[in-house]
Design an enzyme around this catalytic site. Sequence first.
Site, short mmCIF file in Angstrom:
data_model
loop_
_atom_site.label_atom_id
_atom_site.label_comp_id
_atom_site.label_asym_id
_atom_site.label_seq_id
_atom_site.Cartn_x
_atom_site.Cartn_y
_atom_site.Cartn_z
N GLU A 111 28.60 35.90 39.62
CA GLU A 111 29.39 34.69 39.49
C GLU A 111 29.76 34.14 40.86
O GLU A 111 29.55 34.78 41.89
CB GLU A 111 30.66 34.99 38.69
CG GLU A 111 30.37 35.59 37.32
CD GLU A 111 31.63 35.88 36.53
OE1 GLU A 111 32.65 35.24 36.78
OE2 GLU A 111 31.57 36.78 35.67
N GLY A 112 30.36 32.96 40.84
CA GLY A 112 30.87 32.37 42.06
C GLY A 112 29.79 32.23 43.12
O GLY A 112 28.75 31.62 42.91
#
Length: 608
Positions: free
Chosen positions: A396-397
């Site tokens: 993620e991110g």
Amino acid sequence: MHPHSPSRAVRSARMVAAALLLMLFPALAAAADRGAWAPGVAYVVGDIASYGGKGYDCRQSHTSLVGWEPPNVLALWLERTGNPPADTQAPTAPTGLGAPSKTFDSVSLTWGASSDNVGVTGYEVFVNASATASATSASASATVTGLAANTTYTFTVKARDAAGNRSAASAAFSTTTPTRPLPDTQAPTAPGSLRSTGVTSSSVALAFNASSDNVAVTGYEIFVNGATTPATTSTTLSATVTGLSANTTYTFTAKARDAAGNRSSASNSIAATTSNTAPQGSKVLVGYWHNFDNGSTNIRLRDISSKFNVIQVAFAEPVAGAGSGTMGFTPYNATVAEFKSDIAALKAQGRKVLISLGGANGTIHLDDAAAKQNFVTSMQGLINTYGFDGLDLDLEGASLALNGGDTDFRNPTTPRIQNLIAGTRQLLNANGSGFLLTMAPETAYVQGGYAAYGGPWGAYLPVIYALRDRLTYLHVQHYNTGTVTALDGRAYAQSTPDFHVAMAEMLLQGFPVGGNASAVFPALEPAQVIIGLPSSPQAAGGGYTTPANVQKALDYLMKGQSFGGTYVLRKAGGYPGFKGLMTWSINWDKFTHFEFSNSHRAYLDTYP
């Protein structure tokens, strides 16, 4: 998707097509301190905005919309690590201070909320004009404890903001604590008529008659096989003991307790036998069990409900920085030996236990060959130690992003993506054809590639494409997301049956990447596609969908049985082979008394 914060910190929003194009053609205005965040404003990379008492740096140029507040769209905003923009304006003073309740040694206070030019971050309660606060609170209420009985106290409250500005004091409020009551030493009566109301292969449901007490009964405790520690507690006249073994007889008793800690004698003793493990249909229920305490529920791995077919152990994370590639994992609330035993017990029941990589805080950058080899070596060590059945990529991110000029998902040129694909393929080959591979991307990284391809948008597509021959399940997170454009050109919002159907069919039909008709991401097999959902409202910042609405979406997806929504399936008869549901998380599911797993396992088992 899967935060390490109490409700699992929110993820990047999914952009509608017009806003996504702003990422590719940013405004020419110079970056600046833009003050308080507001919708309808064109922000450029480097701009600073304040929201909720915090400062945020703009990461992607865009025009803001309602619902895209900085903490909700981490793909667009990054919380500042330095000081937020200077703020010298104090909040207004709290009003209406009063005490709705009190005891002999505490007073519960409430007041009217203050306002501030940026945001009120909390309140301080002062007693008898002291210069030091006796209590603090993030909301407009607080309880001051440690007071003396039968004593008059005067209270005032001040508001504060993130910059340290404090308001003037509220109007003073005085009240007198009551006289200390006599100690309560009388135990409740024993619960009556303890009985079993149902069994499964891993649980026994119990009911009993109410106890009475000279003050009040506050709850009940259930004991198993003469143990001195309760197996579960309840504030109602029923309880369910979970985590039991199939086809096994257990003995149960119940005790009542009051607020003073007095416990009744035991109820009558009963015996109940769990059933054999029930066969399940072809649909699967995937759940994330998290290896940390985020305010939900701590649960031993071996005690996970039998309703879950696949358990994702979250998370393995880098141990020496994002770019090292070296991964580590330490069991929570269990020794290594206990954790290995728990995994073996689940596998003996025919369930699959995978190790999930990344999560919201576990940023992984495989930027060179050394990092890739560290990744492969360390992950193989974890697989060997614990006996995991597979690997889950929950990146993620900042873990995945396309470099400039990387425009073809079929032939990625970004080293970080190339090395992730190669390292994962190496692990799959080393562990044989039965080794599972799953992925849990956010919508921006998959369906977001329909409207624009670059940076984070569509960054998972080359990974999915390259490993699709070994991909067991893709369960995109249908939560913590903004609106996302579907195949019909409309933007759909999370938490609705339309959103779940539209996002799933993009994977089942395939779609042109970045609007390029010559670059179509090919459809996945229905048996590879699963919808990812939060198990409760507390589990995610947004996207919780009631079981009834989830099952409306599944009826349409799998049977072609329309619920009358806006989105119309390209395949009118639906996709009978669609595989099931994933949830964040197993822990939050237990916190809400198994609403997710109970309702959806029963529904999925209606399919052969």
